[in-house]
Write an enzyme that holds these catalytic residues in place. Structure first.
Site, short mmCIF file in Angstrom:
data_model
loop_
_atom_site.label_atom_id
_atom_site.label_comp_id
_atom_site.label_asym_id
_atom_site.label_seq_id
_atom_site.Cartn_x
_atom_site.Cartn_y
_atom_site.Cartn_z
N GLU A 265 0.85 -1.20 0.00
CA GLU A 265 0.00 0.00 0.00
C GLU A 265 0.88 1.25 0.00
O GLU A 265 1.84 1.31 0.77
CB GLU A 265 -0.91 -0.01 1.23
N HIS A 289 -7.82 1.54 1.69
CA HIS A 289 -7.80 1.25 3.13
C HIS A 289 -8.72 2.22 3.89
O HIS A 289 -8.27 2.93 4.81
CB HIS A 289 -6.36 1.31 3.67
P1 NAD Z 1 -11.44 -9.66 16.31
O1 NAD Z 1 -10.20 -10.00 17.06
O2 NAD Z 1 -12.66 -9.25 17.07
O3 NAD Z 1 -11.86 -10.89 15.37
C1 NAD Z 1 -10.94 -11.64 14.62
C2 NAD Z 1 -11.48 -13.05 14.53
O4 NAD Z 1 -10.63 -13.82 13.67
C3 NAD Z 1 -11.49 -13.77 15.89
O5 NAD Z 1 -12.80 -14.22 16.19
C4 NAD Z 1 -10.53 -14.94 15.69
O6 NAD Z 1 -10.96 -16.11 16.37
C5 NAD Z 1 -10.61 -15.13 14.18
N1 NAD Z 1 -9.46 -15.88 13.65
C6 NAD Z 1 -8.17 -15.84 14.04
N2 NAD Z 1 -7.45 -16.73 13.32
C7 NAD Z 1 -8.31 -17.33 12.47
C8 NAD Z 1 -8.17 -18.33 11.49
N3 NAD Z 1 -6.98 -18.89 11.23
N4 NAD Z 1 -9.27 -18.71 10.79
C9 NAD Z 1 -10.48 -18.15 11.03
N5 NAD Z 1 -10.67 -17.20 11.97
C10 NAD Z 1 -9.60 -16.79 12.67
O7 NAD Z 1 -11.02 -8.53 15.28
P2 NAD Z 1 -11.97 -7.57 14.44
O8 NAD Z 1 -12.21 -6.33 15.21
O9 NAD Z 1 -13.15 -8.32 13.94
O10 NAD Z 1 -10.99 -7.18 13.24
C11 NAD Z 1 -10.52 -8.15 12.33
C12 NAD Z 1 -9.42 -7.56 11.46
O11 NAD Z 1 -9.96 -6.58 10.60
C13 NAD Z 1 -8.33 -6.82 12.25
O12 NAD Z 1 -7.33 -7.69 12.70
C14 NAD Z 1 -7.80 -5.84 11.24
O13 NAD Z 1 -6.66 -6.35 10.60
C15 NAD Z 1 -8.92 -5.69 10.23
N6 NAD Z 1 -9.47 -4.33 10.17
C16 NAD Z 1 -9.37 -3.63 9.01
C17 NAD Z 1 -9.88 -2.34 8.92
C18 NAD Z 1 -9.77 -1.56 7.64
O14 NAD Z 1 -9.61 -0.36 7.68
N7 NAD Z 1 -9.85 -2.17 6.48
C19 NAD Z 1 -10.50 -1.75 10.03
C20 NAD Z 1 -10.59 -2.49 11.20
C21 NAD Z 1 -10.07 -3.77 11.26
#
Ligand code: NAD
Length: 315
Positions: A265, A289
Site C-alpha cells: 500500500e 484502506h
Molecule cells: P477480532 O479480534 O474481534 O476478530 C478476529 C477473529 O478472527 C477472531 O474471532 C478470531 O478467532 C478469528 N481468527 C483468528 N485466526 C483465524 C483463522 N486462522 N481462521 C479463522 N478465523 C480466525 O477482530 P476484528 O475487530 O473483527 O478485526 C478483524 C481484522 O480486521 C483486524 O485484525 C484488522 O486487521 C482488520 N481491520 C481492518 C480495517 C480496515 O480499515 N480495512 C479496520 C478495522 C479492522
C-alpha cells in the site's frame, strides 16, 4: 497527573490529543516522517501512537535506541504493523483500540458487497465518461445468496448481522468461535474452511493478519470455491493471496472482488506488483484502506487509544 512525552506521527483526532494533554502528557504531532526522521526523534518519547501507515519494526526500535519508550498505541484494531516480539523484548507495552472502528469496517464491507454485486464503481466511471451502458452492468442479487464470513470476531459478526437483513444466508468459519455466537446473529458455524468455501456465493475475510492467516485464501482455497464466487477483503492485504486471486479472476473462477487492503500500500507505488494489478483489474472494486475512515470511528478510536496509552503509562 502523568508526565511524559507522546509522539503522534499519523493523524489522530484532536479530541484524542486533548485527552492525552489533560492527563498531563506532552503531545507532539509530526506527520509524514521518513523512517530515518522517526528513528532520530523516537528516543525522546515515552509513548508512540500510530495508525496503520507507520511500520514499527525491530530495526526502527534498535536504530532509535528507544530506551525511554514504554508504550506503543495503535489507533485501530490490527497490530500487524508493529513487531510485537521486538517491542516486548524491550519491555514496551503495545495497546490498541479494539472496538472503535468495528462498525465502520463492517459498514464498509457491506458497501463494497453491494458495489460488487451491482458494478457500482465501474458503472459510475463509464457514465462520467459520457456513456450510458445498461447491458454491460447487469448485476447479481444478494437475497437468498450465501455469504461465507471467515473470522467471526467483532467485525465479522457485525457484517453477518447486516447481511442477514439483506436476506442472505450466512456461514461462519472461525476455529475460536462458539456456536452460540454464530446462532445469536443468525449464522451457521462451519467446522472447516472448505465447507464454507464449497457453498458460498460471496466470501469475506475478517481475521487478523498472522502467520496462520497469511494466504489463507490461496490458489488451493479458491479452487474449492463455487465457479463465479466473489471475494471481499476489508481485513488485511495478504490474507487473500493476490497472485492466486489474479489468476482466478483471469480464468473466470472468481467473478469479481472487492478489496480495501493490499499487500503493498499504496499499490500504484509498487508498479507491476500483484497489488497494483489486482487493484486495477476491471472486475475488482478497490478502496484505499478506508475501512475505519469515518468521522465517528476516527473520533472513537482516538479516544480509545488515548485512554489505553494513559492507563499503560500509569502502569
Ligand atoms: P477480532 O479480534 O474481534 O476478530 C478476529 C477473529 O478472527 C477472531 O474471532 C478470531 O478467532 C478469528 N481468527 C483468528 N485466526 C483465524 C483463522 N486462522 N481462521 C479463522 N478465523 C480466525 O477482530 P476484528 O475487530 O473483527 O478485526 C478483524 C481484522 O480486521 C483486524 O485484525 C484488522 O486487521 C482488520 N481491520 C481492518 C480495517 C480496515 O480499515 N480495512 C479496520 C478495522 C479492522
Amino acid at each position: 497527573a502523568l508526565t511524559g512525552r507522546v509522539l503522534v506521527p499519523e493523524k489522530l483526532d484532536s479530541d484524542g490529543v486533548a485527552l492525552l494533554e489533560r492527563a498531563g502528557l506532552e503531545v507532539v504531532c509530526k506527520y509524514d516522517l521518513t523512517e530515518d526522521e522517526l528513528s532520530a526523534v523516537l528516543g525522546d518519547f515515552d509513548a508512540l501512537i500510530v495508525r496503520s501507515g507507520t511500520k514499527v519494526t525491530r530495526s526502527l526500535l534498535e536504530k532509535a535506541n528507544a530506551t525511554r519508550l514504554r508504550v506503543i498505541g495503535r489507533a485501530g484494531v490490527g497490530v500487524d504493523n508493529i513487531d510485537l516480539a521486538a517491542a516486548s523484548e524491550r519491555g514496551i507495552v503495545v495497546v490498541n483500540a479494539p472496538t472503535g472502528n468495528c462498525i465502520a469496517a463492517a459498514e464498509h464491507t457491506v458497501a463494497l458487497l453491494l458495489a460488487l454485486a451491482r458494478n457500482i464503481a465501474a458503472a459510475d466511471a463509464t457514465i462520467k465518461g459520457d456513456q450510458w451502458n445498461r447491458n454491460k452492468f447487469v448485476g447479481v442479487s444478494l437475497v437468498d445468496k450465501t455469504l461465507g464470513v471467515c473470522g467471526f470476531g467483532r467485525i465479522g459478526r457485525e457484517v453477518a448481522r447486516r447481511c442477514r437483513a439483506l436476506g442472505m444466508r450466512i456461514l461462519a468459519y472461525d476455529p475460536y468461535c462458539a456456536v452460540e455466537v454464530t446462532r445469536a446473529v443468525g449464522a451457521e458455524l462451519c467446522s472447516s474452511l472448505d465447507e464454507l468455501l464449497r457453498v458460498s456465493d460471496f466470501v469475506t475475510v475478517h481475521m487478523p493478519l498472522t502467520e496462520s492467516t497469511e494466504n489463507m485464501i490461496d490458489r488451493n482455497a479458491l479452487s474449492k470455491c463455487k465457479d463465479g464466487v466473489r471475494i471481499l477483503n476489508v481485513a488485511r492485504g495478504g490474507i487473500v493471496d493476490e497472485v492466486a486471486l489474479l489468476e482466478a479472476l483471469e480464468s473466470g473462477k472468481v467473478a469479481g472482488a472487492a478489496l480495501d487492503v493490499f499487500v503493498q500500500e499504496p499499490p500504484h507505488k509498487y508498479p507491476g506488483s500483484p497489488s497494483e494489478k489486482v487493484a486495477k483489474h476491471p472486475r475488482v472494486v478497490a478502496t484505499p484502506h478506508l475501512g475505519a475512515s469515518t468521522v465517528e470511528a476516527q473520533l472513537d478510536v482516538a479516544l480509545e487509544v488515548a485512554e489505553a496509552v494513559i492507563t499503560a503509562l500509569r502502569g
